[in-house]
Design a protein around this motif. Structure first.
Motif, PDB file in Angstrom:
ATOM      1  N   LEU A  41       0.823  -1.205   0.000  1.00  0.00           N
ATOM      2  CA  LEU A  41       0.000   0.000   0.000  1.00  0.00           C
ATOM      3  C   LEU A  41       0.859   1.257   0.000  1.00  0.00           C
ATOM      4  O   LEU A  41       0.523   2.255  -0.637  1.00  0.00           O
ATOM      5  CB  LEU A  41      -0.961  -0.001   1.194  1.00  0.00           C
ATOM      6  N   ALA A  45       0.599   4.116  -2.896  1.00  0.00           N
ATOM      7  CA  ALA A  45       0.321   5.516  -2.556  1.00  0.00           C
ATOM      8  C   ALA A  45       1.507   6.412  -2.906  1.00  0.00           C
ATOM      9  O   ALA A  45       1.337   7.532  -3.408  1.00  0.00           O
ATOM     10  CB  ALA A  45      -0.013   5.637  -1.070  1.00  0.00           C
ATOM     11  N   MET A  59      -2.510   5.572   3.275  1.00  0.00           N
ATOM     12  CA  MET A  59      -2.563   4.194   3.776  1.00  0.00           C
ATOM     13  C   MET A  59      -3.525   4.077   4.949  1.00  0.00           C
ATOM     14  O   MET A  59      -4.368   3.171   5.004  1.00  0.00           O
ATOM     15  CB  MET A  59      -1.171   3.748   4.220  1.00  0.00           C
ATOM     16  N   ALA A  62      -7.041   4.366   3.818  1.00  0.00           N
ATOM     17  CA  ALA A  62      -7.460   3.158   3.100  1.00  0.00           C
ATOM     18  C   ALA A  62      -7.785   2.025   4.068  1.00  0.00           C
ATOM     19  O   ALA A  62      -8.791   1.318   3.886  1.00  0.00           O
ATOM     20  CB  ALA A  62      -6.356   2.721   2.127  1.00  0.00           C
ATOM     21  N   TYR A  63      -6.966   1.842   5.086  1.00  0.00           N
ATOM     22  CA  TYR A  63      -7.241   0.782   6.064  1.00  0.00           C
ATOM     23  C   TYR A  63      -8.541   1.053   6.826  1.00  0.00           C
ATOM     24  O   TYR A  63      -9.329   0.128   7.075  1.00  0.00           O
ATOM     25  CB  TYR A  63      -6.084   0.663   7.058  1.00  0.00           C
ATOM     26  N   SER A  84      -6.010  -2.957  -2.423  1.00  0.00           N
ATOM     27  CA  SER A  84      -5.189  -2.137  -3.314  1.00  0.00           C
ATOM     28  C   SER A  84      -6.053  -1.132  -4.071  1.00  0.00           C
ATOM     29  O   SER A  84      -5.666   0.028  -4.260  1.00  0.00           O
ATOM     30  CB  SER A  84      -4.432  -3.019  -4.312  1.00  0.00           C
ATOM     31  N   THR A  87      -6.877   1.759  -1.912  1.00  0.00           N
ATOM     32  CA  THR A  87      -5.711   2.631  -1.777  1.00  0.00           C
ATOM     33  C   THR A  87      -5.530   3.496  -3.008  1.00  0.00           C
ATOM     34  O   THR A  87      -5.248   4.704  -2.903  1.00  0.00           O
ATOM     35  CB  THR A  87      -4.443   1.790  -1.534  1.00  0.00           C
ATOM     36  N   GLU A  90      -8.165   6.227  -2.872  1.00  0.00           N
ATOM     37  CA  GLU A  90      -7.856   7.248  -1.879  1.00  0.00           C
ATOM     38  C   GLU A  90      -6.711   8.146  -2.358  1.00  0.00           C
ATOM     39  O   GLU A  90      -6.755   9.370  -2.175  1.00  0.00           O
ATOM     40  CB  GLU A  90      -7.474   6.597  -0.544  1.00  0.00           C
TER      41      GLU A  90
END
Length: 229
Positions: A41, A45, A59, A62-63, A84, A87, A90
Motif C-alpha cells: 500500500l 500511494a 494508507m 485506506a485501512y 489495493s 488505496t 484514496e
C-alpha cells in the motif's frame, strides 16, 4: 498490543480467514492485514502521490475505509486486490484535490520515450553499489507519469499479475500491458534487466514507519467503533 504473538499465531491464516474473524469482532487481528500489506500500500500511494507523508496518510485512510466497508467485500477478487483498489482510489482522490500531476492518458504517447540519465550511470555494475542501484531505480520509477508509475509499481515491484493489476487500477488487461510496455521504454529497459532482484528492495516501508501506521489506524478504529482491546 502483543504484536509478535498475534502475528506468529496468525501466519497460517489466509486473508479470507483473517477478514472473517475481524468481521466477527476480533479487531486486534486486523493488524495482521496491515502488517501483510503495508509495503504494498505504501508503494501504491507513494507512486501516485510522490510524497512519503501523504502516502502514509492515504494508507491509514485506506485501512480505515476498508475496515468500515468489510461487509461490502464479496470475495469476487482477492482481498489484497480489493484493498489495493481502495488505496488507489484514496490516493487519486487526494491527488486530484491538490490538482497536482493531472492523469496522463495512454494515447498521449505513441512510441517509447527514453528518460535522460547521467552518463556515469550507463554502466551501473562498475560505477554503483547495490544501494545506489536501488536509489537509481526509485528515481527512474518516480519520474514516470502517474499512470505508468502505478502500473510498473504493481507489476514489476509488487509482482502482481496483469489481471490483478487491471482489477486494482480499474483498467483493461490490454491497457495494463500497453502502459507497462511504454513505461519500460521511458525508464530504459536495461534498468530492470541489470538491477534484477534489487528492484524488490526499492521503496521500503518497514520498522518504525510500519509500526506508526498500524498504531494510528488502530487508534482511529477504536474511536470509530468505540471498542477497547
Amino acid at each position: 498490543m502483543e504484536t509478535t504473538g498475534i502475528l506468529e499465531r496468525s501466519k497460517a491464516l489466509t486473508d479470507d480467514e483473517v477478514v472473517a474473524r475481524v468481521r466477527a469482532g476480533d479487531l486486534a487481528l486486523y493488524e495482521v492485514i496491515m502488517r501483510r500489506y503495508n509495503q504494498r500500500l505504501y508503494r501504491i500511494a507513494r507512486a501516485i502521490l510522490h510524497d512519503d507523508v501523504e502516502a502514509e496518510d492515504v494508507m491509514q485512510d485506506a485501512y480505515v475505509r476498508a475496515y468500515t466497508h468489510l461487509d461490502q467485500f464479496a470475495g469476487r477478487s482477492a482481498f489484497s486486490t480489493w484493498l489495493s483498489r481502495i488505496t488507489v482510489h484514496e490516493a487519486l482522490t487526494r491527488l486530484r484535490s491538490r490538482n497536482r500531476h493531472p492523469q496522463v492518458d495512454v494515447t498521449e504517447y505513441d512510441g517509447e520515450i527514453s528518460m535522460k540519465t547521467p552518463s556515469n550511470a550507463l554502466d551501473p555494475e562498475k560505477n554503483a553499489s547495490t544501494g545506489q542501484l536501488r536509489e537509481f531505480l526509485e528515481e527512474a520509477v518516480l519520474n514516470l507519469p502517474e499512470s505508468y508509475r502505478t502500473v510498473i509499481m504493481l507489476r514489476d515491484i509488487e509482482e502482481l499479475s496483469t489481471a490483478e493489476t487491471a482489477q486494482a487500477l480499474d483498467l483493461t488487461e490490454e491497457n495494463v500491458k500497453i502502459r507497462l510496455h511504454r513505461g519500460h521504454g521511458m525508464m530504459r529497459n536495461w534498468l530492470f534487466e541489470r538491477i534484477g532482484p534489487a528492484a524488490k528492495e526499492a521503496f521500503p516501508f518497514m520498522g518504525a514507519r510500519c509500526d506508526r501506521v498500524v498504531q494510528n489506524v488502530f487508534e482511529r478504529l477504536i474511536k470509530l467503533a468505540d471498542v477497547h482491546l
